[in-house]
Design an enzyme around this catalytic site. Structure first.
Site: not given
Length: 488
Positions: A332, A429
């Protein structure tokens, strides 16, 4: 009619979230319909909900303990810090903009109706709602228009159990002192107390429990010994992250620089649990050690954290690591840092700016558009190993290296891989929680893995915690203390 009981603390990090998670599992195993609720939370560790929003990771863990889907109503107000004075404000799972800490104190007054509405929605689904407070019950300077602790308890007309942490010292003073400093009407809401994290012989604190009960008039609900198994549960606050690492002979060495706005850092938990992995969280002021893999995890303020990474000299350490043949994984915000540039033309994270990235991947990122909040499934490339996880980010990342994606999400490529094959980036994630994907990535580093899904480890820890609380808390008395919730 549902019942509810609120758990507040004498301070932050006294174990409220973990105790509520354990009670969620214990009461669910007794056959009750249980729902967790936290009116206001502050955390950069969040989870995607089934109804398309985000909540604090602690409430996600508590919902898991109850065996129910995540809902935005479990944590209707979430503050995600973006600096020393301001936070991103998330209400019922959706971003409402940025607020300064000083402004939020007056702004929160208007949030109480939404907070109470979410509470009553959960109560309609439950036999009992376990409510978790935030920070300290004794923060009388924040009592006006409070929605997190006593202000919520009064508005919802529910009683409170106060938790103190003996491991931090001064637990008698912190519990008794809370009764002294809070307003009399608030003190009357507190019915009982729990002393948490006792190490050593519990009988040595029997007189202490009696003293607290005598000086407060509150009912002692239990003295909870320290339980090492809770280390397997995801931490909510970056302050709870342990720096350093457990030295192990052999295996793969992984280093993670601890940046100020680190987010969704429970991505790292599955690696910390691997027997063949030595995971080192590197605090500021130290160089990155010699290792096989550097991980740049998520960041709530990517540009600010990238500036701090450079200020620490970690950019130099990372480039030297790559020249030595080392690998790098960016997740991310960490993925965005690996590219050539990051642009924030709309000032989403701070003043509008464009900054140079680390240049390890030939991609560029623009922070714009709505936040993507989505559970995902796919495969790790090129192995084709199945994976599951979630996306929680703002921005799009494009460039030549994105033509070599790290994962395929059902026909949608994600991430990028360098021509050398040693630099990996992804927006997914939870990638490492899937035992199959984690084993495949560790195999690239020459390491073995038990390939067990981390979910099984977390569930086993929740069961152990529930057993522990059944043994050391008067759960029947807690149930009797819970207040009826009138229909909203």
């Amino acid at each position: 009619m549902a019942r509810a009981l609120m758990f507040q603390g004498t301070g932050s990090s006294v174990g409220k979230s973990v105790l509520v998670a354990g009670l969620c599992r214990a009461l669910t195993r007794r056959g009750l319909r249980v729902r967790p609720f936290k009116p206001q939370n502050m955390s950069n560790n969040a989870a995607v909900t089934a109804d398309g929003g985000e909540i604090g990771r602690a409430q996600a863990l508590q919902a898991r303990a109850c065996g129910v889907p995540l809902s935005v109503h479990m944590n209707p107000v979430l503050l995600k810090p973006q600096g020393m004075t301001g936070s991103q404000l998330v209400v019922r799972g959706q971003m409402r903009g940025q607020v300064r800490a000083s402004d939020f104190q007056s702004f929160k007054r208007g949030l109480m109706p939404e907070v109470l509405g979410s509470f009553h929605i959960l109560a309609e689904q439950a036999d009992i709602v376990l409510v978790e407070g935030a920070g300290s019950a004794s923060e009388v300077n924040l009592r006006a228009d409070d929605i997190a602790n006593m202000g919520f308890a009064q508005a919802a007309d529910i009683d409170v159990v106060l938790i103190g942490d003996i491991d931090r010292g001064g637990v008698i003073a912190s519990l008794v002192g809370t009764k002294v400093v809070v307003a009399p009407d608030d003190a009357r809401r507190i019915r009982g107390f729990i002393v948490n994290r006792m190490r050593g012989d519990p009988t040595l604190f029997a007189a202490g429990m009696d003293a607290i009960a005598r000086m407060t008039g509150w009912q002692p609900m239990g003295l909870v010994p320290f339980l090492d198994r809770v280390r397997a549960l995801p931490a909510e606050d970056a302050a709870d992250l342990a720096t350093g690492g457990r030295p192990r002979r052999g295996g793969v060495r992984i280093a993670v620089p601890c940046l100020p706005m680190i987010a969704n850092f429970d991505d790292l938990d599955p690696l910390a649990a691997e027997d063949g992995v030595s995971l080192t969280m590197v605090p500021r002021g130290q160089v990155l050690p010699d290792c096989d893999l550097v991980i740049l995890p998520g960041a709530k303020a990517t540009i600010a954290d990238l500036a701090m990474l450079r200020a620490e000299g970690w950019d130099i350490d990372i480039h030297a690591h790559v020249r030595r043949g080392g690998h790098v994984l960016g997740i991310c915000g960490g993925y965005q840092m690996l590219g050539r540039s990051i642009a924030d033309p709309e000032g989403i994270e701070g003043p509008p700016a464009t900054v140079a990235g680390l240049g390890l991947l030939d991609v560029t990122t623009v922070l714009e558009g709505n936040k993507r909040l989505e559970d995902v499934t796919g495969v790790l490339l090129p192995e084709g190993v199945p994976l599951h996880g979630y996306e929680m980010h703002i921005g799009r990342t494009e460039g030549p290296d994105a033509a070599r994606p790290l994962v395929d999400l059902g026909g949608r490529p994600d991430g990028a891989v360098s021509p050398s094959g040693r630099i990996w980036g992804t927006y997914v994630h939870g990638l490492l929680a899937d035992g199959r994907a984690r084993a495949a990535l560790l195999a690239r580093l020459g390491a073995g893995s038990h390939a067990r899904d981390h979910d099984a480890t977390v569930d086993a820890a929740l069961d152990a915690l529930a057993d522990h609380l059944e043994a050391h808390l008067d759960i029947d008395a807690l149930l009797a203390m819970a207040c009826p919730v009138p229909r909203g």
